[in-house]
Design a protein around this motif. Structure first.
Motif, PDB file in Angstrom:
ATOM      1  N   VAL A 134      21.149  26.639  55.806  1.00  0.00           N
ATOM      2  CA  VAL A 134      20.369  26.816  57.027  1.00  0.00           C
ATOM      3  C   VAL A 134      21.065  27.788  57.980  1.00  0.00           C
ATOM      4  O   VAL A 134      22.277  28.000  57.892  1.00  0.00           O
ATOM      5  CB  VAL A 134      20.143  25.454  57.747  1.00  0.00           C
ATOM      6  N   GLY A 135      20.265  28.377  58.874  1.00  0.00           N
ATOM      7  CA  GLY A 135      20.832  29.283  59.867  1.00  0.00           C
ATOM      8  C   GLY A 135      19.818  29.606  60.945  1.00  0.00           C
ATOM      9  O   GLY A 135      18.682  29.138  60.909  1.00  0.00           O
ATOM     10  N   GLY A 136      20.233  30.428  61.898  1.00  0.00           N
ATOM     11  CA  GLY A 136      19.391  30.765  63.051  1.00  0.00           C
ATOM     12  C   GLY A 136      20.170  30.464  64.318  1.00  0.00           C
ATOM     13  O   GLY A 136      21.051  29.591  64.305  1.00  0.00           O
ATOM     14  N   ALA A 137      19.840  31.169  65.398  1.00  0.00           N
ATOM     15  CA  ALA A 137      20.654  31.112  66.619  1.00  0.00           C
ATOM     16  C   ALA A 137      21.019  29.703  67.109  1.00  0.00           C
ATOM     17  O   ALA A 137      22.180  29.467  67.444  1.00  0.00           O
ATOM     18  CB  ALA A 137      19.984  31.924  67.718  1.00  0.00           C
ATOM     19  N   PRO A 138      20.104  28.722  67.159  1.00  0.00           N
ATOM     20  CA  PRO A 138      20.512  27.417  67.710  1.00  0.00           C
ATOM     21  C   PRO A 138      21.184  26.501  66.682  1.00  0.00           C
ATOM     22  O   PRO A 138      21.666  25.425  67.043  1.00  0.00           O
ATOM     23  CB  PRO A 138      19.184  26.800  68.157  1.00  0.00           C
TER      24      PRO A 138
ATOM     25  N   THR B  90      13.360  23.561  69.468  1.00  0.00           N
ATOM     26  CA  THR B  90      12.250  22.629  69.205  1.00  0.00           C
ATOM     27  C   THR B  90      11.816  22.623  67.736  1.00  0.00           C
ATOM     28  O   THR B  90      11.061  21.742  67.328  1.00  0.00           O
ATOM     29  CB  THR B  90      11.025  22.999  70.066  1.00  0.00           C
ATOM     30  N   THR B  91      12.228  23.594  66.950  1.00  0.00           N
ATOM     31  CA  THR B  91      11.784  23.621  65.543  1.00  0.00           C
ATOM     32  C   THR B  91      12.898  23.268  64.559  1.00  0.00           C
ATOM     33  O   THR B  91      12.629  23.074  63.370  1.00  0.00           O
ATOM     34  CB  THR B  91      11.197  25.001  65.163  1.00  0.00           C
TER      35      THR B  91
ATOM     36  N   GLY C 160       6.315  25.892  62.918  1.00  0.00           N
ATOM     37  CA  GLY C 160       6.259  26.012  64.371  1.00  0.00           C
ATOM     38  C   GLY C 160       7.035  27.205  64.907  1.00  0.00           C
ATOM     39  O   GLY C 160       6.994  27.497  66.097  1.00  0.00           O
ATOM     40  N   ASP C 161       7.713  27.894  64.014  1.00  0.00           N
ATOM     41  CA  ASP C 161       8.609  28.974  64.443  1.00  0.00           C
ATOM     42  C   ASP C 161       8.163  30.308  63.836  1.00  0.00           C
ATOM     43  O   ASP C 161       8.004  30.411  62.617  1.00  0.00           O
ATOM     44  CB  ASP C 161      10.034  28.627  63.982  1.00  0.00           C
TER      45      ASP C 161
ATOM     46  N   THR D  92       6.925  32.881  57.856  1.00  0.00           N
ATOM     47  CA  THR D  92       7.244  32.048  59.010  1.00  0.00           C
ATOM     48  C   THR D  92       6.326  30.828  59.041  1.00  0.00           C
ATOM     49  O   THR D  92       5.364  30.751  58.279  1.00  0.00           O
ATOM     50  CB  THR D  92       7.040  32.838  60.320  1.00  0.00           C
ATOM     51  N   ASP D  93       6.641  29.881  59.950  1.00  0.00           N
ATOM     52  CA  ASP D  93       5.803  28.696  60.166  1.00  0.00           C
ATOM     53  C   ASP D  93       5.577  27.942  58.848  1.00  0.00           C
ATOM     54  O   ASP D  93       4.460  27.564  58.529  1.00  0.00           O
ATOM     55  CB  ASP D  93       4.461  29.158  60.789  1.00  0.00           C
TER      56      ASP D  93
END
Ligand code: B1M
Length: 214
Positions: free
Chosen positions: A178-182, A153-154, A100-101, A126-127
């Protein structure tokens, strides 16, 4: 002088001007600036500004997209300089952005830095669905699985992937980061990941730590 070149690269990425970004990068390299400085102060800083403009309602998706293209072109130019050559792999990593991302700039950077540190990276893009992560883990038998998410949301798809690994009884064979802005340390712990890194260089340190290489 070097500040002016960095400012040119920064502005070119914010404006989505790929050609300007690439020309700026060539000039910066000729001036002796390192790929790391160009990356951190030019490209990454510019994407932060793009995010700010989007939040402020001054930029919309098309502007973000052209900025991302300019950033990606710059990353591709810097890639050979950031990735060390001819190192024996420290370990194998399967990497992807969750289902979804479609955000892949940070994930690509993490992959590049891991490669640069000597890891073999299998990038699923991705996704990536939990099933696809699972298939790749079974096929490539990596030491480490890395998941990136940029949308609130993902993020939950990280948990679904961990559950799929558990169900297939392969979870205990690999480390998961894991990582990523949120994404946060607390979230990583809640979903049962082995570690969280806030940026690409700390992702390398974490990967080494998880595989007991440091
Ligand atoms: Co989107 N987007 N976007 N976007 N985008 C964000 C993420 C957003 C925060 C912007 C905002 O509102 N301020 C917001 C999310 C809000 C939320 O969820 N709460 C958002 C939104 C809403 C959306 C859409 C929904 C917009 C829409 O269509 N209405 C849409 C979603 C599409 C989808 O994915 N299904 C969308 C689309 C896009 C574009 C396609 C236009 C483009 C992406 C292009 C691409 O990636 N090829 C885009 C962009 C460029 C952004 C921002 C502006 C920049 C992201 C980026 O590349 N940052 C972003 C705003 C922001 O983040 N401030 C935004 C630079 C990159 C180097 O940093 O990705 O954080 P980052 O990666 C870092 C760390 O997080 C960490 O290391 C990296 C390097 O230091 N890291 C890891 C990342 N993965 C890691 C994995 C690890 C370890 C560390 O271990 C495995």
């Amino acid at each position: 002088m070097s500040d002016a070149i960095i400012a040119t690269i920064f502005q070119a990425v914010v404006d989505g001007n790929t050609r300007g970004a690439l020309e700026g990068i060539e000039r910066a390299l000729e001036q002796g600036l390192t790929a790391e400085v160009i990356l951190n102060q030019g490209l990454i800083a510019a994407m932060r500004e793009v995010g700010r403009l989007f939040e402020a309602g001054e930029y919309f998706v098309p502007e973000m997209l052209v900025a991302a293209r300019a950033m990606q072109a710059g990353l591709n130019r810097l890639r050979p300089l950031l990735v060390a050559q001819g190192i024996q792999p420290l370990g194998k990593v399967v990497l992807g952005t969750v289902k979804g991302d479609l955000h892949d700039i940070g994930k690509n950077l993490v992959g590049m830095m891991l490669e640069g540190a000597g890891f073999e990276v299998i990038d699923l893009g991705t996704d990536v669905s939990p099933e696809k992560f699972l298939t790749a883990v079974e096929e490539h038998q990596p030491h480490l699985l890395g998941m990136s998410a940029l949308l609130t949301t993902t993020m939950s798809n990280m948990k679904l992937t961990l559950e799929a690994l558990e169900r297939a009884q392969v979870r205990e064979r690999i480390r998961v980061m894991v990582g990523g802005a949120p994404v946060t340390e607390t979230f990583a712990r809640q979903i049962g990941a082995d570690g969280y890194a806030p940026d690409a260089s700390r992702a390398v340190a974490l990967a080494k730590h998880l595989l007991q290489l440091s």
